[in-house]
Write an enzyme that holds these catalytic residues in place. Structure first.
Site, PDB file in Angstrom:
ATOM      1  N   ASP A  48       0.837  -1.203   0.000  1.00  0.00           N
ATOM      2  CA  ASP A  48       0.000   0.000   0.000  1.00  0.00           C
ATOM      3  C   ASP A  48       0.874   1.256   0.000  1.00  0.00           C
ATOM      4  OD1 ASP A  48      -2.242   1.919   0.989  1.00  0.00           O
ATOM      5  OD2 ASP A  48      -3.279   0.005   0.802  1.00  0.00           O
ATOM      6  N   HIS A 103      -3.702   5.828   3.705  1.00  0.00           N
ATOM      7  CA  HIS A 103      -4.438   4.648   3.229  1.00  0.00           C
ATOM      8  C   HIS A 103      -3.848   3.343   3.770  1.00  0.00           C
ATOM      9  CE1 HIS A 103      -5.912   1.788   0.087  1.00  0.00           C
ATOM     10  NE2 HIS A 103      -6.955   2.597   0.027  1.00  0.00           N
ATOM     11  N   ASN A 195     -13.592  -0.162  -6.900  1.00  0.00           N
ATOM     12  CA  ASN A 195     -14.643   0.777  -6.503  1.00  0.00           C
ATOM     13  C   ASN A 195     -15.343   1.466  -7.669  1.00  0.00           C
ATOM     14  OD1 ASN A 195     -13.872   0.307  -3.790  1.00  0.00           O
ATOM     15  ND2 ASN A 195     -12.238   1.835  -3.996  1.00  0.00           N
ATOM     16  N   SER A 265     -11.060  -1.149  -0.498  1.00  0.00           N
ATOM     17  CA  SER A 265      -9.767  -1.084   0.188  1.00  0.00           C
ATOM     18  C   SER A 265      -9.906  -1.356   1.682  1.00  0.00           C
ATOM     19  CB  SER A 265      -9.136   0.303   0.017  1.00  0.00           C
ATOM     20  OG  SER A 265      -8.574   0.463  -1.253  1.00  0.00           O
TER      21      SER A 265
END
Ligand code: CA
Length: 280
Positions: A48, A103, A195, A265
């Site tokens: 990430d 994130h 998404n 996520s």
């Protein structure tokens, strides 16, 4: 005793109908915790934006490279990364995977924020080692080649589970080969379905769309167990859903910062954390 659990913000772990939700639309985490709360012998790699490894709710559960002496400026384990104590930054080739976005820290907190202390958060797994594998920059973009570097680093370091809350780009033979190497090493590869509100059976999303047996593709659910409006889906290409709306977790602004995020996520690390519990 963590406040975000006891006050109901962590609906994905335990949903009693708070905030208008549907009771039991959740992971049934307390029932799982009656069986196990995890193991510090299980390592989950978070591919990430990095992890704020100093965060109060993450620091105690960070993976520590046993072959590296912190801060001595030497590549002690001769793996090409200097002082890679908690993981790597594949963008710069450094041993410092500090999160500059938020994130990755959010994903890490869902997997394994410290229980009964360290701050208000608690992860799906109370005991786990979180390996920080940074290939996404501060703006959230990154190169597949750097993601592959992260996968191979994690294989070399004996990771058990990889959590992948990222996507984009088409099918890549090089990436598919890396996922296969992970599979050969017995590593579960959990990936966010994406998404775009798409049917992934018709429009494949990678890496969630790789068909190796170790890949689990995760859609996002809301607090009513309904597919989130933004979530990709796919009868064949998506394996399951997990909470991914109004998800409370750590972010990287400070060692005590938190935020609510939405996305597949957020759902994928729920599954990665649960895999850690099962493995333990
Ligand atoms: Ca090293």
């Amino acid at each position: 005793s963590d406040a975000a659990f006891t006050d109901g913000r962590l609906w994905g772990l335990h949903n009693t109908g708070q905030s208008g939700g549907t009771p039991d639309a959740d992971l049934d985490a307390p029932a799982a915790w009656d069986l196990t709360t995890g193991s510090s012998e299980v390592t989950v790699g978070v591919i990430d934006t990095g992890i704020r490894y100093t965060h109060q709710d993450l620091a105690a559960n960070m993976w520590v490279n046993p072959g590296e002496v912190a801060g001595n400026g030497v590549d002690d384990d001769l793996n090409g990364f200097v002082d890679d104590v908690h993981g790597i930054n594949a963008i710069t080739g450094s041993g410092n995977p500090m999160d500059d976005n938020g994130h990755g820290s959010h994903c890490a907190g869902t997997i394994g924020a410290v229980a009964n202390g360290g701050g208000p958060h608690v992860g799906v797994a109370w005991q786990v080692q979180l390996m920080a594998l940074k290939f996404l920059a501060a703006d959230g973009s990154g190169y597949s080649s750097d993601a592959i570097t992260c996968i191979d680093y994690a294989i070399d370091k004996g990771v058990d589970i990889l959590s992948n809350s990222w996507g984009g780009g088409g099918y890549s033979f090089a990436m598919a080969a890396a996922v296969l190497r992970a599979q050969a090493a017995g590593i579960l590869f959990v990936a966010a379905a994406g998404n775009e509100g798409n049917d992934n059976d018709a429009n494949a999303s990678y890496p969630a769309g790789y068909t190796m047996a170790n890949v689990i593709s995760v859609a996002a659910l809301d607090r009513h167990d309904q597919l989130a409006y933004f979530s990709n889906y796919g009868a064949t290409s998506v394996d399951l859903g997990a909470p991914g709306v109004d998800i409370f977790s750590c972010v990287s602004a400070s060692d005590s910062s938190y935020a609510l995020y939405n996305g597949t996520s957020m759902a994928a690390p729920m599954v990665a954390g649960l895999a850690g519990l099962i493995l333990s």
